[in-house]
Design an enzyme around this catalytic site. Structure first.
Site, PDB file in Angstrom:
ATOM      1  N   ASP A   1       9.375   2.471  -0.209  1.00 26.73           N
ATOM      2  CA  ASP A   1       8.345   3.191   0.541  1.00 26.73           C
ATOM      3  C   ASP A   1       8.580   2.867   2.012  1.00 26.73           C
ATOM      4  OD1 ASP A   1       6.141   4.078   1.898  1.00 26.73           O
ATOM      5  OD2 ASP A   1       4.718   3.534   0.320  1.00 26.73           O
TER       6      ASP A   1
ATOM      7  N   TYR B   1       0.869  -1.183   0.000  1.00 32.10           N
ATOM      8  CA  TYR B   1       0.000   0.000   0.000  1.00 32.10           C
ATOM      9  C   TYR B   1       0.900   1.226   0.000  1.00 32.10           C
ATOM     10  CZ  TYR B   1      -3.566   3.339   1.564  1.00 32.10           C
ATOM     11  OH  TYR B   1      -4.425   4.411   1.677  1.00 32.10           O
TER      12      TYR B   1
ATOM     13  N   LYS C   1       4.362   9.809   8.511  1.00 32.68           N
ATOM     14  CA  LYS C   1       4.078  10.368   9.837  1.00 32.68           C
ATOM     15  C   LYS C   1       5.163  10.234  10.907  1.00 32.68           C
ATOM     16  CE  LYS C   1       1.397   6.409   8.941  1.00 32.68           C
ATOM     17  NZ  LYS C   1       0.359   6.129   8.011  1.00 32.68           N
TER      18      LYS C   1
HETATM   19  N1  HOZ Z   1      -2.793   1.106   6.415  1.00 35.59           N
HETATM   20  C1  HOZ Z   1      -2.857   2.471   6.889  1.00 35.59           C
HETATM   21  C2  HOZ Z   1      -1.600   2.758   7.630  1.00 35.59           C
HETATM   22  N2  HOZ Z   1      -0.482   2.453   6.899  1.00 35.59           N
HETATM   23  C3  HOZ Z   1      -4.107   2.672   7.683  1.00 35.59           C
HETATM   24  C4  HOZ Z   1      -4.247   4.078   8.122  1.00 35.59           C
HETATM   25  C5  HOZ Z   1      -5.685   4.491   8.234  1.00 35.59           C
HETATM   26  O1  HOZ Z   1      -6.479   4.035   7.427  1.00 35.59           O
HETATM   27  O2  HOZ Z   1      -5.971   5.318   9.096  1.00 35.59           O
END
Ligand code: HOZ
Length: 425
Positions: free
Chosen positions: A238, A143, A266
């Site tokens: 990434d 992702y 973040k």
């Molecule tokens: N998979 C996302 C974090 N890498 C989820 C974050 C979210 O949807 O708040």
């Protein structure tokens, strides 16, 4: 009288799609309604009803020091008093760029943005601008945020909802995204062979961390490096999840590998909305105003976010043996979690890399997207509910990671293991 989570969810659904600002937190795949979080400190979060939880989400990674670390909070308070945003250059962003380039291997130039999604979108544009090529290889289950071109067999919330891509993305946006199989070098090689001289970049999460946690097989990342070198393509790591998580210098340091570009999110803002992309000087010199690749943002390098990030990165850099200790605690914990799950009788596979972990409820080893999907998500949901009701807050989806922080105490981890041991399958 404060509103309860249920009441807040009813109100939220009136004006926010699905009642949430990001799908995973809707708790849909675990058959519940979300707990609204009102505050956090250290390893704990509290919901609107005042219930306390040991938190293993950690805002999806950035809270590696624990929530509301006093040094980070103080830096934010101090910076906020001097102004929230200028839309102009500041000394703090220079310090941030210097800090990142000093810490991260092969990072010669870096640009601040506001999220991991923006970082990926911009890194891909820089790679395409630099190579003059359009096609990009990504891996199913990885992702890379929600930019149009990456919503192809993406992990995270798309996996939970069982949608291979997103509506609203024009075919033209994904035509040049070619999907390979994580941990299967041959699948990437075949794409290179079928598209000679056309691949701008390979983008990969060095550890798959948005399809649950899937470690790279031995030689996989090295093989991608080799394929990119042989074909004049750029390798993009990434590192939104793995950066400052596996090691101070992220996956490049941990695996001893070189990426041409990498993306961060973040964690470099201590939890504030931040992202960054960077890498080779010759590639980054293509970015405006130096070069023809356009990318911009009023809030990029925001002074409050920079202050938070600098405080957090400073602590990570200056705390002796920070990663040795965190990773050792995580190794012990995930191994004990594996045993605890075995005692429940649940067929499972526990994957973990450093302080990232995930239990899949399946018999076969989980090495890629297809294997991750064999997990019994109903069983995960039952496990999630069991833990939540007993004060342990796991990711509200099978296809996310569990994040350990330095704030998790031995008691927190023992309590979590006791809760898992009590589970009936
Ligand atoms: N998979 C996302 C974090 N890498 C989820 C974050 C979210 O949807 O708040």
């Amino acid at each position: 009288m404060r509103a309860s989570s249920e009441e807040l969810f009813i109100r939220a659904k009136q004006h926010i799609p699905g009642g949430v600002n990001s799908p995973v937190r809707a708790f849909g795949s675990v058959g519940m309604t979300p707990r609204f979080i009102s505050r956090a400190a250290g390893s704990r979060v509290w919901d609107a009803e005042g219930r306390e939880y040991i938190d293993f989400v950690g805002s999806w990674g950035p809270m590696i020091l624990g929530h509301a670390h006093p040094v980070v909070v103080e830096a934010v308070e101090k910076a906020a008093r001097d102004g929230l945003s200028f839309g102009a250059a500041t000394e703090r962003e220079v310090e941030m760029a210097e800090t990142l380039c000093a810490i991260v291997p092969n990072l010669e130039m870096v640009r601040m943005v506001n999220s991991g999604t923006e970082a990926v979108m911009s890194a891909l544009r820089a790679a395409r601008g630099f190579t003059g090529r359009e096609k990009v290889i990504k891996f199913a289950g990885c992702y890379h945020g929600h930019c149009d071109s990456m919503l192809v067999k993406a992990g995270s919330g798309l996996m939970t909802q069982g949608i291979p891509g997103s509506a609203g993305v024009p075919e033209g946006c994904t035509r040049d995204t070619l999907s390979a199989v994580f941990n299967d070098l041959k699948s990437a090689e075949a794409i290179f062979m079928a598209n000679p001289g056309q691949i701008a970049a390979v983008i990969v999460e060095p550890v798959g961390a948005n399809m649950g946690v899937v470690p790279p097989a031995e030689g996989f990342l090295e093989g991608l490096r080799r394929l990119c070198d042989q074909n004049g393509a750029l390798l993009i790591f990434d590192e939104v999840i793995t950066g400052f998580r596996l090691a101070l210098g992220g996956a490049q340091e941990y695996y001893g590998l070189r990426a041409d570009l990498c993306t961060f999110g973040k964690i470099i803002g201590g939890g504030m909305p931040v992202g960054a992309y960077g890498g080779r000087r010759d590639v980054m010199e293509q970015v405006a105003p130096l070069g023809p690749v356009y990318q911009a943002g009023t809030l990029s390098g925001n002074p409050v976010a920079m202050a938070a990030g600098l405080a957090q990165l400073g602590l990570l850099r200056d705390t002796p043996d920070f990663y040795t200790k965190l990773n050792a605690a995580a190794d012990a914990f995930f191994s004990a979690l594996d045993s605890a799950l075995t005692r429940t009788g649940a067929a499972h596979r526990l994957n973990h890399v450093c302080s990232l972990g995930c239990a899949f409820f399946t018999e076969a080893p989980v090495t890629d997207y297809a294997h991750a999907r064999t997990s019994d998500t109903k069983r995960y949901a039952a496990c999630f509910r069991h833990c939540l009701e007993r004060g342990v807050y796991l990711a509200p989806s099978q296809f996310e990671a569990m994040f350990l922080s330095a704030a998790h105490t031995q008691e927190d981890l023992e309590r979590t293991l006791d809760v898992v041991r009590e589970m009936r399958v």
